[in-house]
Design a protein around this motif. Structure first.
Motif, PDB file in Angstrom:
ATOM      1  N   UNK A   1       0.781  -1.054  -0.097  1.00 31.74           N
ATOM      2  CA  UNK A   1      -0.015  -0.128  -0.052  1.00 31.74           C
ATOM      3  C   UNK A   1       1.068   1.208  -0.089  1.00 31.74           C
ATOM      4  N   UNK A   2       1.832   1.213  -0.849  1.00 29.75           N
ATOM      5  CA  UNK A   2       2.899   2.292  -0.823  1.00 29.75           C
ATOM      6  C   UNK A   2       2.500   3.385  -1.811  1.00 29.75           C
ATOM      7  N   UNK A   3       1.478   3.204  -2.561  1.00 27.62           N
ATOM      8  CA  UNK A   3       1.249   4.356  -3.448  1.00 27.62           C
ATOM      9  C   UNK A   3      -0.299   4.855  -3.160  1.00 27.62           C
ATOM     10  N   UNK A   4      -0.632   5.964  -2.551  1.00 26.73           N
ATOM     11  CA  UNK A   4      -2.090   6.097  -2.173  1.00 26.73           C
ATOM     12  C   UNK A   4      -2.899   5.545  -1.209  1.00 26.73           C
ATOM     13  N   UNK A   5      -4.143   5.378  -1.411  1.00 28.37           N
ATOM     14  CA  UNK A   5      -5.054   4.781  -0.548  1.00 28.37           C
ATOM     15  C   UNK A   5      -5.541   3.569  -1.374  1.00 28.37           C
ATOM     16  N   UNK A   6      -4.698   2.829  -1.885  1.00 31.87           N
ATOM     17  CA  UNK A   6      -4.911   1.755  -2.821  1.00 31.87           C
ATOM     18  C   UNK A   6      -3.960   0.525  -2.109  1.00 31.87           C
TER      19      UNK A   6
END
Length: 379
Positions: free
Chosen positions: A90-95
């Motif tokens: 989950x290192x990019x945004x809320x995904x």
């Protein structure tokens, strides 16, 4: 945030926190689980604002951080993965991207930032007690069946905990029966206190206890927290580590004076085999109906006769040998009110006290347990 974890451990952790989440959450964030990875553990937290829970699981953390994801959807996905090795990124945004070790399955789930998740309440330790999980679990099971489910009598929708008089006492009643159990405990004047634990929290606590030995109870006049330590040998198989933290609001209000319900005197007392009586009551109740939901207990010369009947079904009669030489007494009870304490207890033999057809019956054990059951009108 990025981590690797055993699928079964992840599923088990989600299972611990799933029940707190309601099916109709008032806010989207309350349908989510807060996932935080740090060191070598994964923290999972859910709340419905009245009740909150947090557990920790062992995992390999590659990049610390946090996110919230829909807990039921996440549990369903993780449970369905084909391999035991699971990676969550989950290192990019809320995904969050979820993959399994073979690379054959990949999911992307939309989440909500961890900053929006309501924190579990923390409070100063006003009253603190350290107990054994097994003791509290058996005490809860011996009284919780007597809680009321009538929302109009919300003060009875839970189990009453009383720390005082050098003991812990647990009480539950729905107005037609009352169950009470106690355990000796060192209680100082400063540490004494009481609270009503809501029925939902009672159910969760019964489910969670028994995963280790130690239990810490902390409470104020508005909230109570249970810290359930995880045994090391249990951690190896379940993946759970350290402790499960359960925090709950308490039922506000004053519990009724339950001691008034307990009969001051009973004329007769018999010793009975608990399992045998439970089986007899259960069989006798097979012919009862919603309209005629009662069984009769007839005590005579060294004999206990348990009978049931209803016009639309028929009659039943069970006989048990007992040591009794008093006057003949006949009294009727709701069969479920008889069976509940009989099934909840562990003692091989228990005592039944009675007076007449209009007075309550009382189950007792040699330790500090009793269950008062109001009689029904004899037909």
């Amino acid at each position: 945030m990025k981590f690797k974890i055993h699928r079964d451990h992840f599923v088990n952790g989600l299972q611990q926190v799933l029940n707190v989440v309601g099916t109709r959450a008032t806010m989207p964030i309350l349908s989510n689980v807060l996932i935080q990875a740090e060191g070598d553990t994964l923290s999972l937290t859910t709340t419905n604002l009245d009740l909150g829970i947090r557990c920790r699981i062992k995992c390999e953390v590659e990049q610390p951080g946090g996110i919230t994801l829909p807990v039921r959807r996440l549990a369903t996905i993780v449970r369905a993965l084909p391999d035991t090795g699971v990676e969550l990124d989950a290192s990019s945004g809320n995904q969050a991207k979820i993959t399994c070790s073979s690379g054959g399955s990949e999911f992307r789930i939309m989440g909500i930032a961890q900053e929006e998740f309501p924190p579990l309440p923390s409070f100063a330790d006003q009253h603190v007690f350290n107990l054994q999980q097994g003791d509290i679990l058996s005490m809860l099971k011996s009284v919780s069946y007597a809680m009321s489910s009538d929302e109009n009598r919300y003060i009875l929708n839970g189990v009453y905990f009383v720390f005082g008089d050098e003991k812990l006492t647990l009480v539950a009643t729905d107005g037609r029966r009352l169950a009470l159990t106690g355990k000796e405990l060192e209680v100082t004047a400063e540490n004494a206190g009481n609270f009503i634990l809501p029925a939902k929290t009672v159910t969760e606590l019964e489910r969670l206890l028994g995963q280790g030995e130690e239990l810490k109870i902390t409470f104020t006049d508005r909230q109570v927290a249970f810290e359930i330590r995880i045994a090391e040998d249990a951690a190896d198989s379940s993946g759970l580590t350290e402790s499960i933290y359960l925090v709950s609001k308490i039922v506000e209000g004053n519990y009724p004076n339950y001691r008034q319900v307990i009969p001051k005197e009973t004329e007769s007392r018999i010793k009975i085999e608990r399992e045998l009586m439970a089986e007899c009551v259960q069989r006798a109740a097979l012919v009862t109906s919603d309209k005629n939901n009662s069984v009769k207990l007839k005590l005579g010369n060294n004999l206990l006769e348990i009978s049931g009947s209803s016009p639309e079904v028929g009659e039943s009669r069970e006989r048990m040998a007992i040591a009794y030489e008093g006057k003949e007494v006949q009294v009727a009870f709701n069969p479920h009110f008889l069976m509940d304490p009989l099934k909840a207890l562990n003692a091989d033999e228990i005592y039944f006290e009675f007076k007449d057809e209009l007075s309550p019956g009382v189950f007792k054990t040699l330790d500090d347990f009793l269950c008062v059951i109001m009689p029904l009108r004899l037909s």
